[in-house]
Design a protein around this motif. Sequence first.
Motif, PDB file in Angstrom:
ATOM      1  N   MET A   1       0.828  -1.202   0.000  1.00  0.00           N
ATOM      2  CA  MET A   1       0.000   0.000   0.000  1.00  0.00           C
ATOM      3  C   MET A   1       0.867   1.259   0.000  1.00  0.00           C
ATOM      4  SD  MET A   1      -3.058   1.219   2.579  1.00  0.00           S
ATOM      5  CE  MET A   1      -4.162  -0.070   2.067  1.00  0.00           C
ATOM      6  N   LEU A   2       2.042   1.200   0.618  1.00  0.00           N
ATOM      7  CA  LEU A   2       2.935   2.363   0.622  1.00  0.00           C
ATOM      8  C   LEU A   2       3.334   2.748  -0.799  1.00  0.00           C
ATOM      9  CD1 LEU A   2       5.097   1.566   3.733  1.00  0.00           C
ATOM     10  CD2 LEU A   2       3.809   3.662   3.374  1.00  0.00           C
TER      11      LEU A   2
ATOM     12  N   GLU B   1       7.868   9.672   6.804  1.00  0.00           N
ATOM     13  CA  GLU B   1       8.299   9.049   8.056  1.00  0.00           C
ATOM     14  C   GLU B   1       8.703   7.599   7.833  1.00  0.00           C
ATOM     15  OE1 GLU B   1       9.442   8.688  11.876  1.00  0.00           O
ATOM     16  OE2 GLU B   1       8.878  10.532  10.802  1.00  0.00           O
ATOM     17  N   TRP B   2       7.968   6.906   6.955  1.00  0.00           N
ATOM     18  CA  TRP B   2       8.325   5.518   6.637  1.00  0.00           C
ATOM     19  C   TRP B   2       9.703   5.454   5.984  1.00  0.00           C
ATOM     20  CZ3 TRP B   2       7.359   0.676   7.686  1.00  0.00           C
ATOM     21  CH2 TRP B   2       7.822  -0.318   6.819  1.00  0.00           C
TER      22      TRP B   2
ATOM     23  N   LYS C   1      15.336   3.839   6.357  1.00  0.00           N
ATOM     24  CA  LYS C   1      16.742   4.206   6.305  1.00  0.00           C
ATOM     25  C   LYS C   1      17.439   3.935   7.638  1.00  0.00           C
ATOM     26  CE  LYS C   1      19.833   8.094   5.324  1.00  0.00           C
ATOM     27  NZ  LYS C   1      19.921   9.516   4.917  1.00  0.00           N
ATOM     28  N   GLU C   2      16.778   4.305   8.738  1.00  0.00           N
ATOM     29  CA  GLU C   2      17.376   4.096  10.057  1.00  0.00           C
ATOM     30  C   GLU C   2      17.573   2.611  10.347  1.00  0.00           C
ATOM     31  OE1 GLU C   2      16.353   4.964  14.785  1.00  0.00           O
ATOM     32  OE2 GLU C   2      15.209   5.951  13.185  1.00  0.00           O
ATOM     33  N   VAL C   3      16.567   1.802  10.043  1.00  0.00           N
ATOM     34  CA  VAL C   3      16.661   0.362  10.293  1.00  0.00           C
ATOM     35  C   VAL C   3      17.766  -0.258   9.448  1.00  0.00           C
ATOM     36  CG1 VAL C   3      15.461  -1.843  10.010  1.00  0.00           C
ATOM     37  CG2 VAL C   3      14.269   0.110  11.020  1.00  0.00           C
ATOM     38  N   GLN C   4      17.833   0.114   8.166  1.00  0.00           N
ATOM     39  CA  GLN C   4      18.841  -0.456   7.278  1.00  0.00           C
ATOM     40  C   GLN C   4      20.246  -0.055   7.696  1.00  0.00           C
ATOM     41  OE1 GLN C   4      17.288   1.096   3.619  1.00  0.00           O
ATOM     42  NE2 GLN C   4      16.098  -0.739   3.173  1.00  0.00           N
ATOM     43  N   GLU C   5      20.406   1.194   8.062  1.00  0.00           N
ATOM     44  CA  GLU C   5      21.731   1.644   8.476  1.00  0.00           C
ATOM     45  C   GLU C   5      22.156   0.988   9.782  1.00  0.00           C
ATOM     46  OE1 GLU C   5      21.474   5.880   8.562  1.00  0.00           O
ATOM     47  OE2 GLU C   5      21.855   6.086   6.408  1.00  0.00           O
ATOM     48  N   THR C   6      21.201   0.773  10.692  1.00  0.00           N
ATOM     49  CA  THR C   6      21.518   0.095  11.950  1.00  0.00           C
ATOM     50  C   THR C   6      21.928  -1.352  11.704  1.00  0.00           C
ATOM     51  OG1 THR C   6      19.962   1.487  13.159  1.00  0.00           O
ATOM     52  CG2 THR C   6      20.616  -0.587  14.199  1.00  0.00           C
TER      53      THR C   6
ATOM     54  N   SER D   1      17.344   3.836  -6.542  1.00  0.00           N
ATOM     55  CA  SER D   1      18.176   4.871  -5.924  1.00  0.00           C
ATOM     56  C   SER D   1      17.334   5.928  -5.227  1.00  0.00           C
ATOM     57  CB  SER D   1      19.076   5.524  -6.980  1.00  0.00           C
ATOM     58  OG  SER D   1      19.974   4.575  -7.533  1.00  0.00           O
ATOM     59  N   ARG D   2      16.148   6.183  -5.749  1.00  0.00           N
ATOM     60  CA  ARG D   2      15.247   7.121  -5.081  1.00  0.00           C
ATOM     61  C   ARG D   2      14.701   6.528  -3.791  1.00  0.00           C
ATOM     62  NH1 ARG D   2      10.635   9.469  -8.671  1.00  0.00           N
ATOM     63  NH2 ARG D   2      10.399  10.715  -6.782  1.00  0.00           N
ATOM     64  N   CYS D   3      14.399   5.234  -3.811  1.00  0.00           N
ATOM     65  CA  CYS D   3      13.852   4.584  -2.619  1.00  0.00           C
ATOM     66  C   CYS D   3      14.922   4.330  -1.561  1.00  0.00           C
ATOM     67  CB  CYS D   3      13.190   3.263  -3.004  1.00  0.00           C
ATOM     68  SG  CYS D   3      11.717   3.418  -4.022  1.00  0.00           S
ATOM     69  N   PHE D   4      16.159   4.049  -2.016  1.00  0.00           N
ATOM     70  CA  PHE D   4      17.252   3.709  -1.105  1.00  0.00           C
ATOM     71  C   PHE D   4      18.477   4.572  -1.439  1.00  0.00           C
ATOM     72  CE2 PHE D   4      14.623  -0.047  -1.698  1.00  0.00           C
ATOM     73  CZ  PHE D   4      14.336  -0.419  -0.398  1.00  0.00           C
ATOM     74  N   PRO D   5      18.393   5.868  -1.182  1.00  0.00           N
ATOM     75  CA  PRO D   5      19.499   6.755  -1.562  1.00  0.00           C
ATOM     76  C   PRO D   5      20.798   6.440  -0.834  1.00  0.00           C
ATOM     77  CG  PRO D   5      17.928   7.900  -0.148  1.00  0.00           C
ATOM     78  CD  PRO D   5      17.289   6.603  -0.532  1.00  0.00           C
ATOM     79  N   GLN D   6      20.719   5.753   0.306  1.00  0.00           N
ATOM     80  CA  GLN D   6      21.925   5.436   1.061  1.00  0.00           C
ATOM     81  C   GLN D   6      22.569   4.136   0.604  1.00  0.00           C
ATOM     82  OE1 GLN D   6      18.921   4.912   1.910  1.00  0.00           O
ATOM     83  NE2 GLN D   6      18.684   3.096   3.162  1.00  0.00           N
ATOM     84  N   ALA D   7      21.935   3.408  -0.316  1.00  0.00           N
ATOM     85  CA  ALA D   7      22.453   2.104  -0.746  1.00  0.00           C
ATOM     86  C   ALA D   7      23.712   2.261  -1.586  1.00  0.00           C
ATOM     87  CB  ALA D   7      21.389   1.354  -1.541  1.00  0.00           C
ATOM     88  N   ASP D   8      24.625   1.330  -1.388  1.00  0.00           N
ATOM     89  CA  ASP D   8      25.867   1.282  -2.151  1.00  0.00           C
ATOM     90  C   ASP D   8      25.683   0.269  -3.275  1.00  0.00           C
ATOM     91  OD1 ASP D   8      28.428   1.508  -3.031  1.00  0.00           O
ATOM     92  OD2 ASP D   8      29.352   0.483  -1.332  1.00  0.00           O
ATOM     93  N   LEU D   9      25.438   0.751  -4.486  1.00  0.00           N
ATOM     94  CA  LEU D   9      25.182  -0.122  -5.623  1.00  0.00           C
ATOM     95  C   LEU D   9      26.482  -0.478  -6.332  1.00  0.00           C
ATOM     96  CD1 LEU D   9      21.986   1.276  -7.403  1.00  0.00           C
ATOM     97  CD2 LEU D   9      22.246  -0.930  -6.263  1.00  0.00           C
TER      98      LEU D   9
END
Length: 293
Positions: free
Chosen positions: A1-2, A73-74, A79-84, A113-121
């Motif tokens: 749904m998000l 907020e989601w 991002k916080e969960v993935q980085e942790t 990349s828009r959904c996960f801007p912190q990801a290292d591809l």
Amino acid sequence: MLRQLKYFQAVVENKSFSKAAEQCFISQSAISQQVRALEQELGVTLLWREGRGFSVTPAGEVLFRKSRFLTAEWDRLVKEVQETACGNRIRLRLGYLRSYSGPEFRHAIFAFSRCFPQADLHLTAGNHEELYELLVSGRTDLLFSDQRRTFSDGYFNEILASRPYRIETGFHHPIAQYETINAEDLNDLSCILVCSPGQEETEADYYRDMIGLKSGFLFVPTLEEGRLLAAAGKGVLLIEGSTGESVHAELRQIPVTRRGQPLLHNYCAFWSREDTGSLSAEFAALLKTQFGV
């Protein structure tokens, strides 16, 4: 749904289904279906369709205004969960076909990349055999490749599209006016193949033994170089994955047939069933969206 919420937000922000679809890198029909699915899930009408336009209902106005805070907020939470979990870095290693000419993989990269801007591809191009070796050796997480083997139970094997082979040739070439061309007729022409250096013999064997091409082959390391040779009349470029429109005005694409039927080829996403992380599955979902699956 998000994801549906984000599609709905894009439609309202752009005041257009077509512009929202371009922004989200999906088809207009797909984004319309997703908005309707959101309406069905909520049990309310969010948009009044009026011919080719629409207006936002009061319920839609409320959802649009308040859902932006929810999705923002989601995104922050994810991002916080993935980085942790990943020591402040998350990594996704992707392999893709060097010879593929369609835009879907590029669009999926942009959306990811828009959904996960912190990801290292990490991106690696190769032919089928090179990519297969990367996957089985654990040096890549997900492949966008073609199907040349029986599917393995140890991997997710998602068929994304089944598309005809095409040749691309300059408009001055004698076959440029053909609507289709039989694979057997290519035996009298020089076929240009895109492949990695050192993989020429492997690719030639595949197209000779499995596809039935008996022509002489010219090998180039990049699609653009192949198109330059085709434009110069040095041969016809075998194109994989194209939807039928050449990106160059000087070149024309012609479908390849066998016994009167399109010569089809499957393109798939492959990743290990032992991959318990979500990023491979997330990217596969985005890639499937680009293909309309």
